[in-house]
Enzyme design. Structure first.
Site, PDB file in Angstrom:
ATOM      1  N   THR A  35       0.832  -1.187   0.000  1.00 33.45           N
ATOM      2  CA  THR A  35       0.000   0.000   0.000  1.00 33.45           C
ATOM      3  C   THR A  35       0.867   1.236   0.000  1.00 33.45           C
ATOM      4  O   THR A  35       1.019   1.919   0.986  1.00 33.45           O
ATOM      5  CB  THR A  35      -0.979   0.020   1.177  1.00 33.45           C
ATOM      6  N   ASN A  91      -4.499   0.771  13.630  1.00 35.55           N
ATOM      7  CA  ASN A  91      -5.331   0.014  12.695  1.00 35.55           C
ATOM      8  C   ASN A  91      -6.674  -0.410  13.274  1.00 35.55           C
ATOM      9  O   ASN A  91      -7.595  -0.724  12.521  1.00 35.55           O
ATOM     10  CB  ASN A  91      -4.550  -1.197  12.188  1.00 35.55           C
ATOM     11  N   THR A 147     -11.797   5.819  11.823  1.00 34.37           N
ATOM     12  CA  THR A 147     -12.348   6.812  12.727  1.00 34.37           C
ATOM     13  C   THR A 147     -11.308   7.816  13.191  1.00 34.37           C
ATOM     14  O   THR A 147     -11.646   8.758  13.874  1.00 34.37           O
ATOM     15  CB  THR A 147     -12.952   6.116  13.962  1.00 34.37           C
TER      16      THR A 147
END
Length: 411
Positions: A198, A406, A411
């Site tokens: 990623t 994680n 949030t």
């Protein structure tokens, strides 16, 4: 694989350099509102058409922006711009996601007055959420492109997600008696694993090189740099490294027969390795960079396999975090790597501290080893004593903060 034929001392780091150091590039970043307050949309622009090359995630779930970028490059292997957003990955979003990526490309092309197929698209962020296209459109419209150090910083900031620092680099070398530069910017902190993870990496160079030869060099270099890092063993959907080469330096066209081809390959390797190590060091919750050097393997590929296995071992990573010189965890990782191993000939060292010689324990000072493991960078050396193969890998320690980050990513 292309072999570097030059002394690495020919490659010079440019301390204040960036993706704008190579001639003929501009960039910028803006807050489009995809994130609460941080910059979240950026663009790199070449003032003239640039040869290009890219490598992509091996995930079966390649995100829409990667599909669109591959279509752009396939048209004529030329790019003028890369538009990037953070906060939303636009991955696993079906036909709407694909249309949104096309729209993003169209808006960037209109902004710069260039053909749509000369624009690449990249996104990073939460998977499975749709793009807020009104914000994207407004952000692109308000984007200011320039050549200042601020412009480079704005772009480098706009592409970040859980990263704690910007990742950038710049190196130069003399080719055909002319200074050729490569500048880089990247993002990546979690969901990092070999075979493209990623991360987004963008490299600009003013070297004169065709897309064909640039692609071959990038693939080879990626195998020994970006594909040799791991943070947590997970591979994402959006990952890409993309290079634009606009030829503005004015050197003779580069190819494997050019007498200074090796200098360019080294230049690309140094730039890619710098970004790769910065990503590994900034792993989510990480406190230390781990660098593994493997020698004595049956081949370079097997050396890299062993290095990646050690870098990806959660037991090794937690031991480094806790400053526990438990070399048995390194042996465990080596043993399950799948590489050729003679269980009677393995050496292991932490920095200059030898712990295993010919697979036999060596007495060492535990306090000294613990002190060494408290450093920001920990080097692990492994010699298999089987052949001439050498390879490296990079990772980070695994801390309590990784779970915290994680567990609340959305949030």
């Amino acid at each position: 694989m292309y072999q570097a034929m030059t002394d690495k001392q020919l490659i010079k780091s440019v301390p204040d350099g960036s993706i704008l150091t190579p001639k003929g590039f501009q960039c910028g970043g803006v807050h489009a509102g995809l994130r609460y307050t941080k910059l979240d949309l950026g663009m790199i622009v070449s003032e003239i058409p640039a040869s290009c090359a890219a490598v992509y995630t091996t995930s079966h779930f390649q995100a829409a922006p990667l599909v669109v970028t591959q279509q752009s490059i396939a048209k004529e292997n030329v790019l003028r711009a890369i538009v990037v957003n953070s906060a939303c990955a636009n991955a696993c979003t079906g036909e709407q996601g694909y249309q949104d990526a096309l729209k993003m490309r169209s808006l960037a092309a209109a902004k710069m007055g260039i053909p749509e197929h000369q624009v690449a698209v990249a996104s990073t962020g939460v998977i499975g959420e749709f793009m807020q296209m009104e914000k994207i459109e407004s952000g692109i419209e308000n984007l200011v492109i320039g050549k200042s150090a601020d412009n480079a910083e704005y772009f480098q900031t706009a592409i970040l997600t859980t990263d704690t620092v910007m990742k950038s680099c710049c190196y130069s070398a003399r080719i055909d008696g002319i200074t050729v530069s490569i500048g880089g910017a990247a993002k990546g902190s979690g969901m990092i694993h070999p075979n493209m993870a990623t991360m987004l990496g963008f490299l600009t160079t003013d070297a004169n090189i065709s897309s064909e030869h640039l692609t071959a060099a990038l693939k080879d270099v990626t195998n020994i740099t970006f594909n040799q890092i791991t943070v947590d063993g997970d591979t994402s959907t959006n990952d890409m490294v993309l290079v634009m080469a606009n030829g503005a330096a004015g050197n003779q066209p580069l190819d494997p027969n050019h007498p200074e081809w090796g200098i360019f390959v080294d230049l690309l390797k140094e730039s890619s390795a710098s970004l790769a190590k910065q990503i590994a060091k900034d792993g989510e919750g990480a406190t230390k960079l781990i660098e593994i050097s493997v020698s004595g393997a049956m081949s370079e590929e097997e050396a890299r396999v062993v290095g990646k296995q050690i870098a990806g071992s959660n037991l090794v990573k937690t031991a480094v975090y806790g400053a526990d010189a438990n070399w048995g965890r390194i042996i465990g990782a080596i043993g399950q790597s799948g590489a050729s191993i003679n269980p009677n000939t393995v050496d292991i060292s932490l920095g200059e501290i030898t712990m295993l010689k010919n697979s036999t324990p060596v007495a060492f000072d535990e306090d000294h080893a613990r002190e060494y493991l408290m450093n920001d960078k920990v080097e692990i050396f492994v010699d298999l004593h089987l052949g001439e193969g050498k390879g490296m890998a990079w990772g980070c320690d695994l801390s309590y903060d990784y779970v915290k980050i994680n567990a609340s990513y959305r949030t």
